[in-house]
Design a protein around this motif. Structure first.
Motif, PDB file in Angstrom:
ATOM      1  N   ILE A 247      -0.994   7.683  -4.791  1.00 16.22           N
ATOM      2  CA  ILE A 247      -0.667   7.885  -2.788  1.00 16.22           C
ATOM      3  C   ILE A 247       0.551   9.626  -2.747  1.00 16.22           C
ATOM      4  O   ILE A 247       0.754  10.097  -3.873  1.00 16.22           O
ATOM      5  CB  ILE A 247      -0.516   6.834  -2.282  1.00 16.22           C
ATOM      6  CG1 ILE A 247       0.696   6.544  -3.286  1.00 16.22           C
ATOM      7  CG2 ILE A 247      -1.194   5.467  -2.347  1.00 16.22           C
ATOM      8  CD1 ILE A 247       1.942   5.515  -2.716  1.00 16.22           C
TER       9      ILE A 247
ATOM     10  N   GLN B 172       0.767  -1.535  -0.335  1.00 14.24           N
ATOM     11  CA  GLN B 172      -0.102   0.468   0.067  1.00 14.24           C
ATOM     12  C   GLN B 172       0.789   1.119  -0.208  1.00 14.24           C
ATOM     13  O   GLN B 172       0.384   2.648   0.030  1.00 14.24           O
ATOM     14  CB  GLN B 172      -0.760   0.005   1.478  1.00 14.24           C
ATOM     15  CG  GLN B 172      -0.714  -0.226   2.358  1.00 14.24           C
ATOM     16  CD  GLN B 172       0.288  -1.749   2.439  1.00 14.24           C
ATOM     17  OE1 GLN B 172       0.231  -2.541   2.137  1.00 14.24           O
ATOM     18  NE2 GLN B 172      -0.632  -1.481   4.209  1.00 14.24           N
ATOM     19  N   ASN B 173       2.035   1.295   0.392  1.00 13.48           N
ATOM     20  CA  ASN B 173       3.313   1.942  -0.188  1.00 13.48           C
ATOM     21  C   ASN B 173       3.875   2.405  -1.437  1.00 13.48           C
ATOM     22  O   ASN B 173       4.079   3.012  -1.352  1.00 13.48           O
ATOM     23  CB  ASN B 173       3.640   2.535   1.320  1.00 13.48           C
ATOM     24  CG  ASN B 173       3.754   2.513   2.902  1.00 13.48           C
ATOM     25  OD1 ASN B 173       2.507   2.396   3.219  1.00 13.48           O
ATOM     26  ND2 ASN B 173       4.000   3.637   3.296  1.00 13.48           N
TER      27      ASN B 173
ATOM     28  N   ALA C 177       3.026   2.920  -5.761  1.00 13.20           N
ATOM     29  CA  ALA C 177       1.851   2.804  -7.105  1.00 13.20           C
ATOM     30  C   ALA C 177       2.790   2.945  -8.040  1.00 13.20           C
ATOM     31  O   ALA C 177       3.444   3.625  -8.248  1.00 13.20           O
ATOM     32  CB  ALA C 177       1.547   3.848  -6.462  1.00 13.20           C
TER      33      ALA C 177
ATOM     34  N   LYS D  52      -1.323  12.780  -2.330  1.00 12.84           N
ATOM     35  CA  LYS D  52      -1.805  12.196  -2.961  1.00 12.84           C
ATOM     36  C   LYS D  52      -3.005  13.341  -3.631  1.00 12.84           C
ATOM     37  O   LYS D  52      -3.378  14.142  -3.611  1.00 12.84           O
ATOM     38  CB  LYS D  52      -2.792  11.586  -1.984  1.00 12.84           C
ATOM     39  CG  LYS D  52      -4.010  10.947  -2.468  1.00 12.84           C
ATOM     40  CD  LYS D  52      -4.812   9.590  -1.434  1.00 12.84           C
ATOM     41  CE  LYS D  52      -5.763   8.864  -1.810  1.00 12.84           C
ATOM     42  NZ  LYS D  52      -6.562   8.604  -1.074  1.00 12.84           N
TER      43      LYS D  52
END
Length: 415
Positions: A210, A82-83, A85, A108
């Motif tokens: 993000i 999730q960190n 992209a 973001k």
């Protein structure tokens, strides 16, 4: 009176032997005192404050560390998914502008680039079509709502067959589903595209999903990109962890919550600490090792994903006195450290002013015994008492040892 020459000779000989013996003892005592003075002198170094500064001598004290009950392992710094992209577009087009560069921090939702796509005409027509279908479905729903209420009333009074009521109820469900799905399709188009421009050309804005740092820019102005092509890569290093490989023989010693530490050479051997939060439940590929993951306590030291680390996992609480390896020097087949004791300054008067004279900085060499060495630190046991309040030299010991060797006209310091 008669003299016995033999007796006189014997007495003279005895006096001579006593004199020689006393002289020998005096010389031996003087030699012993000289040797002791020499031993003390050769273990002391005096430097001026300027020399201390130039030699970059650093003072410190013993540090308590667990160097025995540990498991040595290695691995890499990692980021949770999730960190990370990869930024892409869901349709093809030509890149019009690029607003960021490699290494830049973005928030973001921030605009990264724009591109023009002729394919959007089809999507715009699709959106218009979906909007028309949505309106028609809402009209049908209004009619079916009325029919449903009427047929339900008739069904309750047994005036008409229940079969007709069930048919109207099924049609109403279909319309409600149609409205829901169509609304979702329209929302997807509106959330991913920002329209601006005229004619058959539409500008599409690509935004950051993000917050983090741009690690790759895979396009340039004029690039022709296809659907799902990765345009940018972004990483957020605020939640990094280390993934270590622990072999089967050590697995039973590993538990969640245990502390670990490692060093990075590009950080001046600064120790980094963490705590285990996850232990894998399967072997990694064809190895007999399991992935062990640990949080990193001090993340603000410039870590990046993929750094190789050697780590120690603490499985006990046996702390010992340690010093950095640079604090130890070898000479004459022995090991030494240097200490500095506080010294008094001498005062003298010039007229009515009182001046303080710095008598120099004195360092004393202390013999020690070393033990286990890990991560740049070594266990140290002094072989003589260290005065209270004395400062230990943790960096610059080689310079001090060289000063002793040069004073004696040799090169006895070890590396």
């Amino acid at each position: 009176m008669k003299f016995n020459i033999k007796n006189i000779f014997s007495v003279s000989t005895a006096f001579a032997l006593c004199f020689l013996l006393l002289s020998s003892c005096d010389k031996k005592a003087e030699t012993t005192q000289a040797e002791e003075h020499h031993d003390d002198a050769k273990n002391v170094v005096e430097l001026t404050p300027a020399q201390v500064k130039a030699a970059q001598i650093v003072f410190g004290n013993f540090e308590k560390k667990n160097l025995s009950e540990v498991i040595t392992t290695n691995g890499y710094t990692q980021l949770p998914p999730q960190n990370q992209a990869d930024v892409s577009a869901f349709m093809g087009g030509i890149v019009k502008t690029i607003a960021v560069i490699d290494g830049q921090y973005v928030k973001k939702g921030q605009s990264l680039a724009t591109f023009q796509s002729m394919e959007f005409n089809n999507l715009r027509l699709e959106k218009a079509k979906l909007t028309e279908e949505l309106q028609q479905a809402k009209v049908n729903k209004e009619f079916l709502d009325l029919d449903f209420a009427r047929q339900k009333e008739l069904s309750d009074e047994n005036v008409t067959a229940k079969k007709t009521f069930q048919k109207v109820s099924s049609e109403l469900d279909l319309v409600n589903n149609k409205i829901k799905i169509t609304q979702q399709q329209i929302e997807i188009l509106e959330q991913n595209l920002l329209l601006s421009g005229n004619g058959n050309s539409t500008t599409i804005v690509i935004t950051a999903p993000i917050s983090g740092y741009i690690t790759a820019v895979n396009v340039k102005i004029g690039s022709n990109v296809s659907a799902n092509t990765s345009l940018f890569s972004i990483v957020d290093n605020s939640e990094m962890y280390v993934e270590l490989l622990v072999y089967e023989k050590d697995l039973f010693k590993i538990k969640v919550g245990q502390n670990l530490r490692f060093v990075l050479t590009n950080q001046g051997n600064k120790e980094i600490v963490g705590k285990i939060f996850s232990i894998g439940k399967a072997f990694q590929k064809e190895t007999k090792s399991v992935a062990v993951r640990a949080n990193i306590n001090n993340l603000n030291i410039g870590l990046i994903p993929g750094m190789y680390v050697n780590a120690l996992i603490d499985i006990g609480n046996s702390d010992v006195n340690t010093l950095p390896i640079d604090a130890i020097v070898k000479a004459e087949g022995k090991e030494f450290i240097f200490i500095h004791e506080a010294e008094e300054k001498h005062e003298h008067k010039t007229g009515e002013k009182v001046h303080e004279e710095d008598t120099g900085v004195h360092f004393k060499r202390i013999e020690v015994k070393t033990g286990t060495t890990q991560l740049g630190y070594v266990q140290v046991t002094p072989l003589e008492a260290i005065p209270a309040g004395a400062k230990l030299v943790t960096k610059g010991s080689y310079y001090l040892q060289s000063s002793i060797a040069n004073a004696e006209g040799g090169d006895e310091h070890g590396h």
